[in-house]
Design a protein around this motif. Structure first.
Motif, short mmCIF file in Angstrom:
data_model
loop_
_atom_site.label_atom_id
_atom_site.label_comp_id
_atom_site.label_asym_id
_atom_site.label_seq_id
_atom_site.Cartn_x
_atom_site.Cartn_y
_atom_site.Cartn_z
N ALA A 61 0.89 -1.43 -0.10
CA ALA A 61 0.31 -0.09 -0.24
C ALA A 61 0.42 0.95 -0.42
O ALA A 61 2.13 1.25 0.41
CB ALA A 61 -0.22 -0.13 1.40
N LEU A 109 -7.27 5.48 -1.25
CA LEU A 109 -6.49 4.52 -1.43
C LEU A 109 -5.56 3.84 -0.21
O LEU A 109 -6.03 4.89 0.68
CB LEU A 109 -5.25 5.60 -2.22
CG LEU A 109 -5.11 5.97 -3.27
CD1 LEU A 109 -4.87 6.85 -4.18
CD2 LEU A 109 -5.40 4.88 -4.85
N GLU A 110 -4.99 3.30 -0.32
CA GLU A 110 -4.85 1.88 0.61
C GLU A 110 -3.50 2.75 0.88
O GLU A 110 -2.85 3.24 0.04
CB GLU A 110 -4.75 0.70 0.41
CG GLU A 110 -4.42 -0.36 1.69
CD GLU A 110 -4.49 -1.84 0.96
OE1 GLU A 110 -3.47 -2.78 2.22
OE2 GLU A 110 -4.61 -2.05 0.09
N THR A 111 -3.30 3.03 2.32
CA THR A 111 -2.24 3.49 2.88
C THR A 111 -1.69 2.46 4.19
O THR A 111 -2.50 1.48 4.74
CB THR A 111 -2.27 4.44 3.67
OG1 THR A 111 -3.33 5.26 4.28
CG2 THR A 111 -3.32 5.67 2.54
N ARG A 144 3.65 2.56 -4.59
CA ARG A 144 2.58 1.20 -4.51
C ARG A 144 3.25 -0.24 -5.12
O ARG A 144 3.62 0.26 -6.35
CB ARG A 144 1.19 1.01 -4.59
CG ARG A 144 0.03 0.04 -4.24
CD ARG A 144 -1.49 0.50 -4.42
NE ARG A 144 -2.03 -0.38 -3.62
CZ ARG A 144 -2.25 -1.78 -4.31
NH1 ARG A 144 -1.46 -1.92 -5.26
NH2 ARG A 144 -3.42 -2.28 -4.21
N ASP A 148 0.90 0.69 -10.37
CA ASP A 148 0.14 0.87 -11.96
C ASP A 148 -0.15 2.00 -12.51
O ASP A 148 -0.12 3.31 -10.81
CB ASP A 148 -1.64 0.25 -10.78
CG ASP A 148 -2.90 0.97 -11.74
OD1 ASP A 148 -2.34 1.69 -11.96
OD2 ASP A 148 -3.22 -0.45 -12.18
N GLU A 151 -3.08 4.39 -10.34
CA GLU A 151 -3.15 4.75 -8.84
C GLU A 151 -2.03 5.76 -8.92
O GLU A 151 -2.25 6.26 -7.86
CB GLU A 151 -3.09 3.25 -8.25
CG GLU A 151 -3.58 2.59 -8.43
CD GLU A 151 -3.34 1.15 -7.44
OE1 GLU A 151 -3.98 0.51 -6.68
OE2 GLU A 151 -2.28 -0.03 -7.64
N HIS A 152 -1.29 5.66 -9.23
CA HIS A 152 0.31 6.49 -8.47
C HIS A 152 -0.40 7.79 -9.60
O HIS A 152 -0.29 9.27 -8.78
CB HIS A 152 1.26 6.53 -9.60
CG HIS A 152 1.62 5.46 -8.21
ND1 HIS A 152 1.65 3.85 -9.12
CD2 HIS A 152 2.94 5.31 -7.34
CE1 HIS A 152 2.28 3.16 -7.68
NE2 HIS A 152 3.20 3.76 -6.88
N ALA A 154 -3.32 9.10 -9.15
CA ALA A 154 -4.47 9.57 -8.30
C ALA A 154 -4.39 9.88 -7.13
O ALA A 154 -4.37 10.63 -7.05
CB ALA A 154 -5.26 7.81 -8.00
N ALA A 155 -2.06 9.19 -6.52
CA ALA A 155 -1.90 9.25 -5.41
C ALA A 155 -1.74 11.20 -5.62
O ALA A 155 -1.84 11.77 -4.66
CB ALA A 155 -1.25 8.55 -5.27
#
Length: 170
Positions: A61, A109-111, A144, A148, A151-152, A154-155
């Motif tokens: 995560a 997003l999972e952390t 992460r 992906d 996802e990055h 979005a982060a």
């Protein structure tokens, strides 16, 4: 008047602890070192903290180093012994680390939080040049695992508000 928005930077760090070694030719890393030393001039206002997303740390995560006094992680090999004794006594920023997690989680997003891992060479080597007095707190954030791109990205969007809060994102 609102605070200025700090930039987001991608910075190089050379080969391991390259700036702190002898080379032939002697000026092998001088241009990059000079560029790193000039970063504060290009950033503008002095950041209250820096969040560094390190390419040398992948976790299941998005994981934040939330330590107040992070140690260093000498995650390189085969260099002269003195390079494993380099110091960079920078403070962490637990409140900024908590804000990073909150922003990422608000974006779905999972952390996770890490409380033992040191700052890797992708952080402490360039910042020894950028802020040699170690006077701007640093929070390290992992990539992460799986890398992906969506996802990055979005982060990155989730963390954008930090730039208006006096936090430089690297």
């Amino acid at each position: 008047m609102s605070a200025p928005t700090l930039p987001t930077l991608f910075i190089p760090h050379g080969a391991g602890p390259c700036f702190f070694m002898d080379w032939d030719p002697a000026d092998t890393w001088h241009r990059m070192a000079d560029w790193l030393r000039a970063v504060p001039r290009h950033v503008g206002p002095r950041p209250q903290a820096v969040v560094v997303v390190s390419a040398h740390w992948e976790a299941p995560a998005f994981t934040v180093n939330g330590q107040a006094d992070p140690p260093l992680l000498y995650d390189y090999g085969g260099f002269p012994p003195h390079t494993y004794e380099l110091t960079y006594p920078v403070a962490g920023a637990p409140a900024v680390a908590a804000r990073v997690r909150a922003l990422l989680e608000a974006a779905g997003l999972e952390t996770a939080e890490e409380s033992r891992r040191g700052l890797d060479h992708g952080v402490f080597i360039p910042f020894r040049l950028i802020h040699p007095d170690a006077d701007v707190p640093i929070v390290q954030l992992s990539l992460r695992r799986g890398l992906d791109p969506a996802e990055h990205l979005a982060a990155g969007r989730a963390l954008a508000p930090l730039r208006r809060e006096g936090v430089l994102i690297v």
